[in-house]
Design a protein around this motif. Structure first.
Motif, PDB file in Angstrom:
ATOM      1  N   ALA A   1      -8.005  -4.398   3.650  1.00 47.31           N
ATOM      2  CA  ALA A   1      -7.557  -4.806   2.317  1.00 47.31           C
ATOM      3  C   ALA A   1      -6.221  -4.144   2.015  1.00 47.31           C
TER       4      ALA A   1
ATOM      5  N   LEU B   1      -1.892   0.129   8.801  1.00 44.72           N
ATOM      6  CA  LEU B   1      -2.471   1.359   8.260  1.00 44.72           C
ATOM      7  C   LEU B   1      -2.907   2.244   9.419  1.00 44.72           C
TER       8      LEU B   1
ATOM      9  N   GLY C   1      -7.165   1.400   3.107  1.00 50.86           N
ATOM     10  CA  GLY C   1      -6.966   0.098   2.467  1.00 50.86           C
ATOM     11  C   GLY C   1      -6.873   0.234   0.962  1.00 50.86           C
ATOM     12  N   PHE C   2      -6.614  -0.879   0.310  1.00 53.58           N
ATOM     13  CA  PHE C   2      -6.386  -0.833  -1.133  1.00 53.58           C
ATOM     14  C   PHE C   2      -7.002  -2.045  -1.818  1.00 53.58           C
ATOM     15  N   VAL C   3      -7.780  -1.789  -2.849  1.00 54.90           N
ATOM     16  CA  VAL C   3      -8.293  -2.858  -3.700  1.00 54.90           C
ATOM     17  C   VAL C   3      -7.856  -2.509  -5.124  1.00 54.90           C
TER      18      VAL C   3
ATOM     19  N   PHE D   1     -12.917  -1.439   2.131  1.00 56.62           N
ATOM     20  CA  PHE D   1     -11.537  -1.808   2.436  1.00 56.62           C
ATOM     21  C   PHE D   1     -11.420  -2.726   3.655  1.00 56.62           C
TER      22      PHE D   1
ATOM     23  N   ASN E   1       0.843  -1.205   0.000  1.00 58.87           N
ATOM     24  CA  ASN E   1       0.000   0.000   0.000  1.00 58.87           C
ATOM     25  C   ASN E   1       0.875   1.251   0.000  1.00 58.87           C
TER      26      ASN E   1
ATOM     27  N   ASN F   1      -5.887   3.912   9.320  1.00 58.15           N
ATOM     28  CA  ASN F   1      -7.317   3.585   9.478  1.00 58.15           C
ATOM     29  C   ASN F   1      -7.789   2.736   8.298  1.00 58.15           C
ATOM     30  N   VAL F   2      -8.951   2.119   8.468  1.00 57.20           N
ATOM     31  CA  VAL F   2      -9.417   1.177   7.437  1.00 57.20           C
ATOM     32  C   VAL F   2      -9.729   1.837   6.095  1.00 57.20           C
ATOM     33  N   ASP F   3      -9.921   3.127   6.087  1.00 55.90           N
ATOM     34  CA  ASP F   3     -10.212   3.787   4.817  1.00 55.90           C
ATOM     35  C   ASP F   3      -8.969   3.961   3.943  1.00 55.90           C
TER      36      ASP F   3
END
Lengths: 315, 90
Positions: free
Chosen positions: B86, A211, A217-219, B55, A122, A213-215
């Motif tokens: 994720a 990270l 994340g990466f897809v 995510f 990420n 925070n969860v926002d």
């Protein structure tokens, strides 16, 4: 087999059966040996297709600089292609990858910018995007969102598998950029009714999920959930155990992410046996074990090897 | 017996630092509701509208629940649920 150059020899890899690990004559497991590509990994396919597409689109011209976030294999493939085609390559790579990867990248002439270990790939993506904004003349191929990545597998890996094994019922591969699963998965779904497309996603130590925070994340942009039948999270314990089993039982010396794929393949095989159904399960050997020797994955107690791997990106 | 739920580092502020917590319920949705009663705010970090946040990945015994039935996936005592953000690979 004769080819005009190394670049022309990418693909057409062997598929071998696993007579010892297959549970029965009706439920068979097959390994697609992608380590038999020029730089030793499946990534030679998407790397060359992405470069060729960028050349066709006029984005890449002789002397251009390519920038790419990569945990290793894609960078190594790009480094080889860039050397042969006359491009400069800068890779953004997380610092918690194996020592061999950095050595191989430099060997083919790539420059490396390390991104912080916490956050894993990420962070590499974030750093690379920042660099791309600062250097508009650099060309970021961006494997996570480049359609040529999955197309390489749709046009080559998928057809090879179907030609070698028309009775294929399952395809299992590691989930990273998702390019392999999207490309091969789409091709097989179009040609094999009822085929299962199974993802084996590496589950790392906690550091990699560091990270804020969860926002954050990466897809990957390439990911389309509807192509998959299911998706498993495989931890380093199971991945290592299966990597060693593949070596001990079948003589195949593979990288650690391949162990994760084998773990999922064996799970699907057990399910087929239980249901009394026939199955021909193909799993992808993404690379050989050479690049992971320094991690100590192949020697000593499994638990110790697992501890040594903690915090490393092994896929 | 209960259902073990493994919590990622970034969400442990909701579980007083606990790496794993236990809960009950017949579906994932009920389980998350049960956890939220003792760890207020957790549900909001996992769920958005009718589904999981984009995510956030949730695995039931290592299988991604998005392929099992999402929030209505049946869960039972002895199961292990793993929550992970994720992240990128490749």
């Amino acid at each position: 087999m004769r080819f005009d150059s190394l670049l022309d020899s990418v693909g057409r890899t062997p598929m071998v059966g696993l007579p010892r690990l297959s549970p029965s004559a009706d439920v068979r497991i097959w390994a697609k040996l992608e380590d038999r590509n020029p730089t030793g990994s499946v990534k030679d396919r998407p790397a060359l297709w992405m470069v060729a597409q960028a050349e066709k689109d006029g984005l890449l011209r002789p002397g251009c600089t390519i920038l790419e976030p990569t945990s290793g294999n894609t960078g190594i493939s790009l480094a080889m292609a860039a050397r042969l085609k006359g491009y400069r390559l800068i890779c953004v790579m997380p610092e918690n990858t194996s020592a061999e990867r950095a050595q191989l990248l430099r060997m083919w002439g790539a420059e490396i910018i390390f991104s912080p270990a916490a956050g894993g790939s990420n962070e590499a993506v974030r750093v690379a995007k920042g660099l791309a904004a600062e250097h508009p003349d650099w060309v970021m191929l961006y494997q996570y969102g480049n359609e040529a990545n999955s197309r390489a597998h749709y046009e080559t890996t998928g057809p090879e598998i179907l030609a070698d094994l028309p009775s294929v019922t399952h395809f299992v591969a590691g989930l990273g950029t998702t390019g392999t699963l999207m490309g091969v998965g789409r091709y097989l779904r179009e040609h094999v009714p009822g085929v299962s497309v199974v993802a084996a996603e590496p589950r790392y130590g906690e550091l990699v999920y560091g990270l804020r925070n969860v926002d954050e994340g990466f897809v990957p942009e390439l990911y389309d959930e509807s192509v998959l039948t299911t998706r498993f999270s495989v931890g380093s314990h199971d991945a290592l155990r299966r990597t060693r089993e593949l070596l001990a039982e079948e003589g195949i010396f593979a990288g650690i992410s391949t162990g994760a794929s084998l773990h999922a393949a064996l799970g699907m095989a057990a399910k087929a046996v239980k249901a009394g159904e026939r199955a021909d399960i193909v799993f992808l050997v993404a690379d050989g074990g050479w690049k992971y020797l320094s991690t100590g994955a192949y020697e000593g107690e499994l638990e110790e090897a697992e501890d040594r791997l903690d915090g490393h990106l092994w896929a | 017996m209960a259902i073990e739920v493994r919590i990622p580092t970034i969400l442990r502020t909701y579980t007083d630092g606990a790496k794993a917590v236990e809960g009950k319920g017949g579906t994932l949705d009920e389980l998350i509701g049960d956890l939220d009663a003792r760890h207020p705010g957790l549900r909001d970090r996992l769920v958005e509208g009718e589904g999981l946040r984009r995510f956030v990945n949730v695995y039931l015994n290592d299988e991604d629940v998005r392929f099992l039935g999402g929030l209505s996936t049946p869960v039972a005592d002895g199961d292990t649920v793993t929550v992970l953000p994720a992240v990128a690979g490749g």
